[in-house]
Design an enzyme around this catalytic site. Structure first.
Site, PDB file in Angstrom:
ATOM      1  CB  SER A  11     -94.948 -34.856 -36.718  1.00  0.00           C
ATOM      2  OG  SER A  11     -95.717 -33.685 -36.923  1.00  0.00           O
ATOM      3  CE  LYS A  81     -92.219 -22.541 -35.523  1.00  0.00           C
ATOM      4  NZ  LYS A  81     -91.449 -22.308 -34.322  1.00  0.00           N
ATOM      5  CG  ASP A  82     -92.876 -25.087 -39.990  1.00  0.00           C
ATOM      6  OD1 ASP A  82     -91.928 -24.459 -39.480  1.00  0.00           O
ATOM      7  OD2 ASP A  82     -93.449 -26.031 -39.431  1.00  0.00           O
ATOM      8  NE  ARG A 129     -88.139 -17.149 -34.000  1.00  0.00           N
ATOM      9  CZ  ARG A 129     -88.568 -17.490 -32.802  1.00  0.00           C
ATOM     10  NH1 ARG A 129     -88.597 -16.615 -31.817  1.00  0.00           N
ATOM     11  NH2 ARG A 129     -88.976 -18.727 -32.561  1.00  0.00           N
ATOM     12  NE  ARG A 130     -88.167 -20.942 -30.611  1.00  0.00           N
ATOM     13  CZ  ARG A 130     -88.859 -21.993 -31.055  1.00  0.00           C
ATOM     14  NH1 ARG A 130     -88.231 -23.128 -31.328  1.00  0.00           N
ATOM     15  NH2 ARG A 130     -90.156 -21.909 -31.236  1.00  0.00           N
ATOM     16  NE  ARG A 147     -83.490 -30.974 -37.372  1.00  0.00           N
ATOM     17  CZ  ARG A 147     -84.757 -30.957 -37.755  1.00  0.00           C
ATOM     18  NH1 ARG A 147     -85.632 -30.214 -37.123  1.00  0.00           N
ATOM     19  NH2 ARG A 147     -85.169 -31.691 -38.769  1.00  0.00           N
ATOM     20  CG  ASN A 149     -91.195 -35.708 -32.170  1.00  0.00           C
ATOM     21  OD1 ASN A 149     -90.786 -35.668 -31.017  1.00  0.00           O
ATOM     22  ND2 ASN A 149     -91.563 -36.835 -32.760  1.00  0.00           N
ATOM     23  NE  ARG A 153     -87.229 -29.807 -31.494  1.00  0.00           N
ATOM     24  CZ  ARG A 153     -87.146 -28.786 -32.325  1.00  0.00           C
ATOM     25  NH1 ARG A 153     -86.914 -27.577 -31.855  1.00  0.00           N
ATOM     26  NH2 ARG A 153     -87.292 -28.959 -33.611  1.00  0.00           N
ATOM     27  CB  CYS A 241     -82.782 -18.233 -46.178  1.00  0.00           C
ATOM     28  SG  CYS A 241     -82.491 -18.828 -47.842  1.00  0.00           S
TER      29      CYS A 241
HETATM   30  N1  LIG Z   1     -90.132 -25.472 -36.583  1.00  0.00           N
HETATM   31  C1  LIG Z   1     -90.861 -26.527 -35.928  1.00  0.00           C
HETATM   32  C2  LIG Z   1     -92.220 -26.093 -35.537  1.00  0.00           C
HETATM   33  N2  LIG Z   1     -93.123 -25.712 -36.459  1.00  0.00           N
HETATM   34  C3  LIG Z   1     -94.260 -25.335 -35.808  1.00  0.00           C
HETATM   35  C4  LIG Z   1     -94.060 -25.513 -34.461  1.00  0.00           C
HETATM   36  C5  LIG Z   1     -95.073 -25.218 -33.443  1.00  0.00           C
HETATM   37  C6  LIG Z   1     -95.246 -23.748 -33.262  1.00  0.00           C
HETATM   38  C7  LIG Z   1     -96.300 -23.117 -34.097  1.00  0.00           C
HETATM   39  O1  LIG Z   1     -97.408 -23.655 -34.198  1.00  0.00           O
HETATM   40  O2  LIG Z   1     -96.057 -22.036 -34.633  1.00  0.00           O
HETATM   41  C8  LIG Z   1     -92.769 -26.010 -34.260  1.00  0.00           C
HETATM   42  C9  LIG Z   1     -92.124 -26.378 -32.996  1.00  0.00           C
HETATM   43  C10 LIG Z   1     -91.431 -25.246 -32.293  1.00  0.00           C
HETATM   44  O3  LIG Z   1     -91.164 -24.202 -32.880  1.00  0.00           O
HETATM   45  O4  LIG Z   1     -91.077 -25.401 -31.115  1.00  0.00           O
END
Ligand SMILES: NCc1[nH]cc(CCC(=O)O)c1CC(=O)O
Length: 309
Positions: A11, A81-82, A129-130, A147, A149, A153, A241
């Site tokens: 990506s 965060k992933d 969360r959002r 969903r 990239n 979106r 999770c």
């Molecule tokens: N889950 C998708 C994801 N993974 C990391 C980012 C970018 C944000 C980051 O760098 O923490 C995003 C996109 C988003 O949350 O809008």
């Protein structure tokens, strides 16, 4: 001199983050040759299912980890965060560079403010969360999954029936989109970001000491401290999770201030705690304990049941 192979998802965001890290290393005087190897992960292939149902965050990192074990690649750059809160055997998050903007961005058609959206307006996000935190502000809007990239979106916001979407400010900036697209920056008081949001994780083999020494040059001590507090909290609460959970820590001098959050997906219950301290692990642990004392585990379990995970 050693040739270093960097694995990356294909990506735009992943490749930009990877290139940014290589650039930081070069600026820090690392003059090894770098090669970027693109890897397609299952998470990239499955775009039409709720991510939390098909295995969550780990999907994105598994293939990259296999390539690392096989020594096809030497390191990988991930969005922090992933990253699952527990690392697989033999691999480490060796370095955390300086964090980008930690906030979520609210982006609306015609820049309509969140408080001015008409009842029934459609807000796109695939993050529980959002969803929980937007519904807490505006219980009368509809949350619809979105969903793809970051670029797609934004396109869907204009082409489909969404009135607004929520994205990480950091992702938007990293892929080179203008911050002028942002209608409102959601401060952690309104929308607690994802644990590690805006930060990167550089992962490599635990025993690759030569590489770890080079990577240490771009470590950011403040980001490392705050992200450690956040991930300690996440680890104690739920593992990997995808439930409505967030955490954001910041440093003022020596003191860490951390906001931690757990909520129900309908936004009707939001538990929040603000914890201060000097030791990241202690701050993260205290935040988790305080929320657990108020029923956070039960919320997490109920959400998992609701999602069937
Ligand atoms: N889950 C998708 C994801 N993974 C990391 C980012 C970018 C944000 C980051 O760098 O923490 C995003 C996109 C988003 O949350 O809008």
């Amino acid at each position: 001199m050693r040739h270093i192979v960097v694995g990356s998802r294909k990506s735009n965001l992943a490749l930009t983050q990877t290139d940014w890290v290589i650039e930081q290393l070069k600026q820090a005087g690392v003059d090894n040759e770098f090669e970027v190897k693109k890897i397609v992960t299952r998470g990239d292939q499955i775009l039409d299912v709720t991510l939390s149902k098909v295995g969550g965050k780990a999907l994105f990192v598994k293939e990259i980890e296999r390539a690392m074990y096989e020594k096809e690649i030497d390191l990988a750059v991930h969005s922090m965060k992933d990253m699952p809160s527990e690392m697989p055997e033999g691999l480490v998050i060796t370095t955390i560079p300086v964090r980008e903007d930690h906030r979520d961005a609210y982006i609306a058609e015609n820049n309509v403010a969140l408080k001015d959206l008409p009842a029934g307006a459609i807000v796109g996000t695939s993050s529980l969360r959002r969803k929980a935190q937007i519904l807490a502000e505006r219980p009368d809007v509809e949350i619809k999954w979105i969903r793809g990239n970051i670029e797609s979106r934004i396109r869907k916001l204009h082409e489909e029936d969404y009135d607004a979407i929520i994205l990480a400010v950091s992702g938007l900036k990293r892929v080179g989109l203008s911050e002028e697209l942002i209608t409102e920056y959601l401060e952690p008081e309104v929308c607690v970001p994802s644990v590690g949001q805006g930060a990167l994780a550089i992962e490599c083999r635990e025993d690759d000491h030569e590489l770890r020494e080079l990577l240490a040059r771009i470590s950011d001590p403040d980001t490392t401290k705050t992200v450690t507090a956040e991930r300690t909290f996440l680890n104690l609460l739920e593992g990997s999770c995808s439930v409505p959970i967030g955490g954001y820590a910041q440093l003022k001098g020596e003191e860490i201030t951390m906001t931690a959050f757990v909520g129900t997906t309908d936004g009707k219950t939001l538990l929040k705690e603000v914890v201060r301290g000097k030791e990241p692990e202690e701050v993260g642990t205290e935040a988790a304990q305080k929320l657990i004392g108020r029923g956070a585990k039960e919320i997490v379990e109920a959400v998992k049941e609701e999602l069937d995970i």
